[in-house]
Design a protein around this motif. Sequence first.
Motif, PDB file in Angstrom:
ATOM      1  N   TYR A 101       0.961  -1.122  -0.074  1.00 52.21           N
ATOM      2  CA  TYR A 101      -0.066  -0.090   0.015  1.00 52.21           C
ATOM      3  C   TYR A 101       0.877   1.185   0.032  1.00 52.21           C
ATOM      4  CZ  TYR A 101      -3.316   3.382   1.081  1.00 52.21           C
ATOM      5  OH  TYR A 101      -4.046   4.655   1.397  1.00 52.21           O
ATOM      6  N   ASN A 135      -0.223   5.343  -0.219  1.00 50.89           N
ATOM      7  CA  ASN A 135      -1.350   6.172  -0.593  1.00 50.89           C
ATOM      8  C   ASN A 135      -1.366   7.251  -1.887  1.00 50.89           C
ATOM      9  OD1 ASN A 135       0.175   8.098   0.520  1.00 50.89           O
ATOM     10  ND2 ASN A 135      -0.901   8.245   2.503  1.00 50.89           N
ATOM     11  N   GLU A 136      -0.060   7.705  -2.118  1.00 52.83           N
ATOM     12  CA  GLU A 136       0.333   8.555  -3.306  1.00 52.83           C
ATOM     13  C   GLU A 136      -0.187   7.565  -4.657  1.00 52.83           C
ATOM     14  OE1 GLU A 136       3.358  11.217  -3.071  1.00 52.83           O
ATOM     15  OE2 GLU A 136       3.724  10.208  -1.188  1.00 52.83           O
ATOM     16  N   ARG A 187       6.486  10.814  -2.962  1.00 48.80           N
ATOM     17  CA  ARG A 187       7.248  11.616  -2.253  1.00 48.80           C
ATOM     18  C   ARG A 187       7.323  10.675  -0.497  1.00 48.80           C
ATOM     19  NH1 ARG A 187       3.378  16.445  -2.620  1.00 48.80           N
ATOM     20  NH2 ARG A 187       2.166  14.413  -2.691  1.00 48.80           N
ATOM     21  N   ALA A 188       6.455  10.071  -0.320  1.00 47.51           N
ATOM     22  CA  ALA A 188       6.700   9.172   0.864  1.00 47.51           C
ATOM     23  C   ALA A 188       7.290   7.806   0.497  1.00 47.51           C
ATOM     24  CB  ALA A 188       5.259   9.012   1.509  1.00 47.51           C
ATOM     25  N   ARG A 189       8.067   7.272   1.396  1.00 44.96           N
ATOM     26  CA  ARG A 189       8.743   5.967   0.831  1.00 44.96           C
ATOM     27  C   ARG A 189       8.195   4.877   1.972  1.00 44.96           C
ATOM     28  NH1 ARG A 189      14.939   5.814   0.943  1.00 44.96           N
ATOM     29  NH2 ARG A 189      14.504   7.230   2.839  1.00 44.96           N
ATOM     30  N   VAL A 190       7.990   3.802   1.373  1.00 42.31           N
ATOM     31  CA  VAL A 190       7.506   2.933   2.364  1.00 42.31           C
ATOM     32  C   VAL A 190       8.617   1.939   2.689  1.00 42.31           C
ATOM     33  CG1 VAL A 190       6.017   0.565   2.534  1.00 42.31           C
ATOM     34  CG2 VAL A 190       5.050   2.613   1.418  1.00 42.31           C
ATOM     35  N   LEU A 191       9.240   1.785   3.702  1.00 49.87           N
ATOM     36  CA  LEU A 191      10.462   1.340   3.826  1.00 49.87           C
ATOM     37  C   LEU A 191      10.451  -0.286   4.164  1.00 49.87           C
ATOM     38  CD1 LEU A 191      12.281   3.847   6.556  1.00 49.87           C
ATOM     39  CD2 LEU A 191      12.326   3.714   4.096  1.00 49.87           C
ATOM     40  N   GLU A 192       9.358  -0.863   4.853  1.00 57.92           N
ATOM     41  CA  GLU A 192       9.221  -2.257   5.249  1.00 57.92           C
ATOM     42  C   GLU A 192       7.973  -2.362   5.826  1.00 57.92           C
ATOM     43  OE1 GLU A 192      11.180  -3.701   8.867  1.00 57.92           O
ATOM     44  OE2 GLU A 192      11.825  -1.736   9.293  1.00 57.92           O
ATOM     45  N   THR A 193       7.297  -3.571   5.476  1.00 54.71           N
ATOM     46  CA  THR A 193       6.232  -4.032   6.197  1.00 54.71           C
ATOM     47  C   THR A 193       6.518  -5.403   6.976  1.00 54.71           C
ATOM     48  OG1 THR A 193       5.490  -5.240   4.396  1.00 54.71           O
ATOM     49  CG2 THR A 193       4.345  -3.097   4.726  1.00 54.71           C
TER      50      THR A 193
END
Lengths: 253, 329
Positions: B75, B77-78, B192-198
């Motif tokens: 996921y 959001n952007e 702009r936002a970065r998902v680092l890990e889940t």
Amino acid sequence: MKIWVPIKRVPDTTARIRPDKSGKNIDPADIKFVINPYDEYALEESLVLRDKIPGSEVIAVSLGPAEAGTVLRQALAMGADRAVLLEASLPIGLEIDNAQAGAALAGYLQTQPVDLIFLGRIAVDLQSGVVGSWLARQLGIPRITEVIKVEWTGERFRAQHLVRGQVEVVEAAPPLVLTAQKGLNEPRYPPLKGILAAKKKTIETVPAQMSEAALELVEIEPPPARQPVKILGHGPEAVPELIRLLRTEAKVL
Amino acid sequence: MSPMNDANILVYLESVEGQVRKASREALALAAALSRSGCGKVAAAVLDPLAREAAAALRGLDQVYFSPHRLFQHYHNEAFEKALLQAAEDFRARIVILASNEIGRDLAGGLAAALGTAVAADVTQVSFEGGTVAVRRPIYAGKAMAAFRFRRLPAVITVRPNAFADVLAGWTPGAAAPALVELPEPAEAQLRARVLETTAAGRKKTDLTEADIIVSGGRGLKGPENFQILEELADVLGGVVGASRAVCDAGWRPHSDQVGQTGKTVSPKLYIACGLSGAIQHLAGMSSSKCIVAINKDPNAPILQVATYGIVGDLFEVVPALTQKLGTE
């Protein structure tokens, strides 16, 4: 760093809610109004971040009637540096939809220096839970919603939130919007010194820029009444009858 | 062109491990019902590359928007918001429907801002009247119900889980499979936002808000270790465990298990409240459950005022007896 905390004045969660005579609002009698609990988590976290990041300021902002000043006063007592009331002559808030709230906040914040906007993930009154993302989109800045942990890395905010039952770690540079989920922190009680200092501070009042509502409230009603309870007995002897009724009467097993 | 047939509907189908989430299937059922009552056509957007086949199998939809891009495996959001806006524009959607969960709320606000409208959140009834959308929804966690009407379209709606039937329950397969439309590749560099890990820490099989059966505990459990008793009953019933605010605040259960006005609002088919007195903010969060069973020592506990069936007694005797009886049948 300028940290803005939008807070909403809402009925305490122990309050009983009844529609008023008009059927278009709630009866405010006997209701204690408080800072929306999720906004309180956002405020607490903002105060902690401010104390860690040199040169920071926390500004509480509330949209609503003059009575919203009470929750701003409370935010000042908790430690907010300043408070701004976006005054809208509307009663309890039912007549403001989430787009109007988002637009009024965005309109004001566009005129201000902003690094972080930190608000509750949802307000416990109307419970839309969308003002944070509405606001971020309107301002053209990133958002991380329903966060349970936040750190400042020196360049970015790193936050954790639950998505699809998993913890997702997301980073974004300011300016951005964060919304607070329960579990983020335990909000402080306003210290006596803070309460006294808050009394001396002035709340800046600015007329809210209200857009036209997209949603029209038609009516408010009490929830449907439930049937009276059937007490099936005492202790484990009542278990077979319970299972029978769940199968044959309620038909849920 | 009549305004009635203009109101095309886009539904966002959220999925986990390639399976469309139940709350999203309920959102789709609502869209289908609206379409039958005079709205326009229905398209679904499914962004998880793994769920494309599951979505395409839902006959009766006019179109399915998808993306094979790996960016949509997690996921973001952007990226998701942009893709949904592209789908909404392409389909000329005037109504966008999402499930009311963490992702639905996050996306709904952004989509509504982009479309210049508000969100009717957590709705339990929807109708299409006079060219616009009317909804009913609980407010104050169910302490009151409110009816709203969109003054104009577009409308963005999030649907309360368990308020509508699962689309698979009453779905009549249409003659043709939906047209598959591939969305443009997302511009990853613009995010702009970065998902680092889940991490899958503490992952539950079923989200509390989507569960059909919830076994919930309060302070009467006396300690976190005793929730094992509730876990065992939940296992036999195929349900999940919830908890009161007192229990979550004491750290016996994670906050994500909390039912109530400052937790989750739930409406399962069956809610079994054990050792839970029923503070007003808890009752608000669960009193729309179809059937409520209260097991409590105190015959005057407020939970009994909303319960369908009550057993007065010690949960440490009643709950294991219930588990055993159900397990041996």
